[in-house]
Design a protein around this motif. Structure first.
Motif, PDB file in Angstrom:
ATOM      1  N   VAL A 165       0.844  -1.186   0.013  1.00 48.23           N
ATOM      2  CA  VAL A 165      -0.104  -0.133  -0.218  1.00 48.23           C
ATOM      3  C   VAL A 165       0.995   1.349   0.203  1.00 48.23           C
ATOM      4  CG1 VAL A 165      -1.804   1.429   1.184  1.00 48.23           C
ATOM      5  CG2 VAL A 165      -1.814  -1.194   1.159  1.00 48.23           C
ATOM      6  N   GLU A 166       0.884   2.034  -1.148  1.00 49.46           N
ATOM      7  CA  GLU A 166       1.653   3.433  -1.169  1.00 49.46           C
ATOM      8  C   GLU A 166       0.715   4.328  -0.485  1.00 49.46           C
ATOM      9  OE1 GLU A 166       2.089   1.167  -5.237  1.00 49.46           O
ATOM     10  OE2 GLU A 166       0.531   1.477  -3.739  1.00 49.46           O
ATOM     11  N   SER A 167       1.628   5.313  -0.008  1.00 51.30           N
ATOM     12  CA  SER A 167       0.987   6.569   0.461  1.00 51.30           C
ATOM     13  C   SER A 167       2.091   7.990   0.238  1.00 51.30           C
ATOM     14  CB  SER A 167       0.594   6.233   1.946  1.00 51.30           C
ATOM     15  OG  SER A 167       1.619   6.287   2.748  1.00 51.30           O
ATOM     16  N   GLY A 168       1.423   9.125   0.428  1.00 49.59           N
ATOM     17  CA  GLY A 168       2.468  10.545   0.424  1.00 49.59           C
ATOM     18  C   GLY A 168       2.389  11.131  -0.915  1.00 49.59           C
ATOM     19  N   GLY A 169       1.634  10.550  -1.720  1.00 44.72           N
ATOM     20  CA  GLY A 169       1.687  11.418  -3.030  1.00 44.72           C
ATOM     21  C   GLY A 169       0.675  12.701  -2.942  1.00 44.72           C
ATOM     22  N   GLY A 170       0.885  13.582  -3.877  1.00 46.08           N
ATOM     23  CA  GLY A 170       0.174  14.731  -3.777  1.00 46.08           C
ATOM     24  C   GLY A 170       0.515  15.720  -4.942  1.00 46.08           C
ATOM     25  N   LEU A 171      -0.050  16.998  -4.591  1.00 42.10           N
ATOM     26  CA  LEU A 171       0.442  18.114  -5.477  1.00 42.10           C
ATOM     27  C   LEU A 171       1.487  18.952  -5.048  1.00 42.10           C
ATOM     28  CD1 LEU A 171      -0.374  19.792  -7.970  1.00 42.10           C
ATOM     29  CD2 LEU A 171      -1.801  20.967  -6.533  1.00 42.10           C
ATOM     30  N   VAL A 172       2.699  19.127  -5.858  1.00 44.44           N
ATOM     31  CA  VAL A 172       3.757  19.968  -5.347  1.00 44.44           C
ATOM     32  C   VAL A 172       4.181  20.840  -6.405  1.00 44.44           C
ATOM     33  CG1 VAL A 172       5.485  18.117  -6.010  1.00 44.44           C
ATOM     34  CG2 VAL A 172       5.956  19.832  -4.222  1.00 44.44           C
ATOM     35  N   ASP A 183       9.801  -8.430 -13.838  1.00 41.27           N
ATOM     36  CA  ASP A 183      10.510  -8.904 -12.757  1.00 41.27           C
ATOM     37  C   ASP A 183      10.002  -8.989 -11.144  1.00 41.27           C
ATOM     38  OD1 ASP A 183      13.585  -7.248 -13.735  1.00 41.27           O
ATOM     39  OD2 ASP A 183      12.829  -9.238 -14.047  1.00 41.27           O
ATOM     40  N   TYR A 184       8.841  -8.142 -11.460  1.00 44.00           N
ATOM     41  CA  TYR A 184       8.030  -7.970  -9.922  1.00 44.00           C
ATOM     42  C   TYR A 184       6.705  -8.552 -10.137  1.00 44.00           C
ATOM     43  CZ  TYR A 184      11.686  -4.678  -8.964  1.00 44.00           C
ATOM     44  OH  TYR A 184      12.824  -4.086  -8.659  1.00 44.00           O
ATOM     45  N   GLY A 185       6.343  -9.430  -8.988  1.00 42.68           N
ATOM     46  CA  GLY A 185       4.974 -10.076  -8.928  1.00 42.68           C
ATOM     47  C   GLY A 185       3.894  -9.420  -7.960  1.00 42.68           C
ATOM     48  N   TYR A 186       4.456  -8.627  -7.284  1.00 40.86           N
ATOM     49  CA  TYR A 186       3.392  -8.085  -6.470  1.00 40.86           C
ATOM     50  C   TYR A 186       3.579  -6.428  -6.548  1.00 40.86           C
ATOM     51  CZ  TYR A 186       3.806 -12.506  -4.334  1.00 40.86           C
ATOM     52  OH  TYR A 186       4.110 -13.946  -3.887  1.00 40.86           O
ATOM     53  N   TRP A 187       2.382  -5.938  -6.609  1.00 40.78           N
ATOM     54  CA  TRP A 187       1.906  -4.492  -6.931  1.00 40.78           C
ATOM     55  C   TRP A 187       1.234  -3.674  -5.977  1.00 40.78           C
ATOM     56  CZ3 TRP A 187       4.950  -2.130 -10.752  1.00 40.78           C
ATOM     57  CH2 TRP A 187       5.610  -2.832 -11.736  1.00 40.78           C
ATOM     58  N   GLY A 188       1.340  -2.684  -5.410  1.00 44.46           N
ATOM     59  CA  GLY A 188       0.400  -1.693  -4.923  1.00 44.46           C
ATOM     60  C   GLY A 188      -0.428  -0.947  -5.784  1.00 44.46           C
ATOM     61  N   GLN A 189      -1.356  -0.343  -5.076  1.00 42.25           N
ATOM     62  CA  GLN A 189      -2.397   0.522  -6.178  1.00 42.25           C
ATOM     63  C   GLN A 189      -1.915   1.603  -6.682  1.00 42.25           C
ATOM     64  OE1 GLN A 189      -2.228   0.847  -2.931  1.00 42.25           O
ATOM     65  NE2 GLN A 189      -2.533   3.009  -2.692  1.00 42.25           N
ATOM     66  N   GLY A 190      -0.814   2.024  -6.399  1.00 45.42           N
ATOM     67  CA  GLY A 190      -0.423   3.435  -6.921  1.00 45.42           C
ATOM     68  C   GLY A 190      -0.476   4.795  -6.047  1.00 45.42           C
ATOM     69  N   THR A 191      -0.015   5.673  -6.082  1.00 45.20           N
ATOM     70  CA  THR A 191      -0.344   6.810  -5.379  1.00 45.20           C
ATOM     71  C   THR A 191       0.140   8.042  -6.557  1.00 45.20           C
ATOM     72  OG1 THR A 191       0.144   8.380  -3.476  1.00 45.20           O
ATOM     73  CG2 THR A 191       1.866   7.115  -4.387  1.00 45.20           C
ATOM     74  N   SER A 218       9.634  18.978  -2.901  1.00 44.37           N
ATOM     75  CA  SER A 218       9.838  17.273  -2.579  1.00 44.37           C
ATOM     76  C   SER A 218       8.619  16.861  -2.211  1.00 44.37           C
ATOM     77  CB  SER A 218      10.867  17.369  -1.356  1.00 44.37           C
ATOM     78  OG  SER A 218      12.169  18.058  -1.962  1.00 44.37           O
ATOM     79  N   LEU A 219       8.752  15.609  -2.240  1.00 46.22           N
ATOM     80  CA  LEU A 219       7.476  14.677  -1.607  1.00 46.22           C
ATOM     81  C   LEU A 219       8.385  13.515  -1.161  1.00 46.22           C
ATOM     82  CD1 LEU A 219       4.722  14.539  -4.049  1.00 46.22           C
ATOM     83  CD2 LEU A 219       4.503  15.624  -1.713  1.00 46.22           C
ATOM     84  N   ARG A 220       7.652  12.793  -0.255  1.00 45.78           N
ATOM     85  CA  ARG A 220       8.222  11.407   0.282  1.00 45.78           C
ATOM     86  C   ARG A 220       7.084  10.374   0.234  1.00 45.78           C
ATOM     87  NH1 ARG A 220      12.889  10.055   3.303  1.00 45.78           N
ATOM     88  NH2 ARG A 220      12.730   8.130   3.985  1.00 45.78           N
ATOM     89  N   LEU A 221       7.437   9.409  -0.776  1.00 51.39           N
ATOM     90  CA  LEU A 221       6.341   8.506  -0.698  1.00 51.39           C
ATOM     91  C   LEU A 221       6.846   7.198   0.063  1.00 51.39           C
ATOM     92  CD1 LEU A 221       5.933   8.241  -4.658  1.00 51.39           C
ATOM     93  CD2 LEU A 221       4.909   9.778  -3.029  1.00 51.39           C
TER      94      LEU A 221
END
Length: 129
Positions: free
Chosen positions: A5-12, A115-123, A17-20
């Motif tokens: 689960v990703e978090s931390g996205g937004g408008l900048v 290469d990756y088998g597991y993914w989050g929903q995105g931010t 800077s942002l931290r995900l």
């Protein structure tokens, strides 16, 4: 299995800077290598950076090298992506991904979606002028 689960996205604004953060479920997070990808509207999902299971090796796409920093905390089951000096072209949905990290990807960072088998929903990250 691992759930992300990703978090931390937004408008900048440009130059900001942002931290995900990506939180993983399960007790075996430390055995997974982690990657970050992004997808801008109308474009293919592209590799941003990745980090091996123990954090010893990282790899960055040329477009973000020197601006983004990936890290992980295996005690907290998280991987973070610090985005600095953001530009409008960094606008995209950012995804974290996981893959088994004690085999082929023990010391090598996977750079392909396959290469990756597991993914989050995105931010969503949006950078304005």
């Amino acid at each position: 299995q691992v759930q992300l689960v990703e978090s931390g996205g937004g408008l900048v604004q440009a130059g900001g800077s942002l931290r995900l953060s990506c939180a993983a479920s399960g007790r075996t997070f430390s055995t997974y290598a982690m990657g970050w990808f992004r997808q801008a509207p109308g474009k293919e999902r592209e590799f941003v950076c990745g980090i091996t299971w123990n954090g010893a090796t990282t790899y960055y796409a040329d477009s973000v090298k020197g601006r983004f920093i990936v890290s992980r905390d295996n005690t907290k089951n998280t991987t973070d992506l610090q985005l600095n000096s953001l530009q409008p072209e960094d606008t995209a949905v950012y995804y974290c991904a996981a893959t088994w990290g004690l085999g082929r990807f023990m010391t090598y960072v996977g750079r392909s979606r396959s290469d990756y088998g597991y993914w989050g929903q995105g931010t969503q990250v949006t950078v304005s002028l």
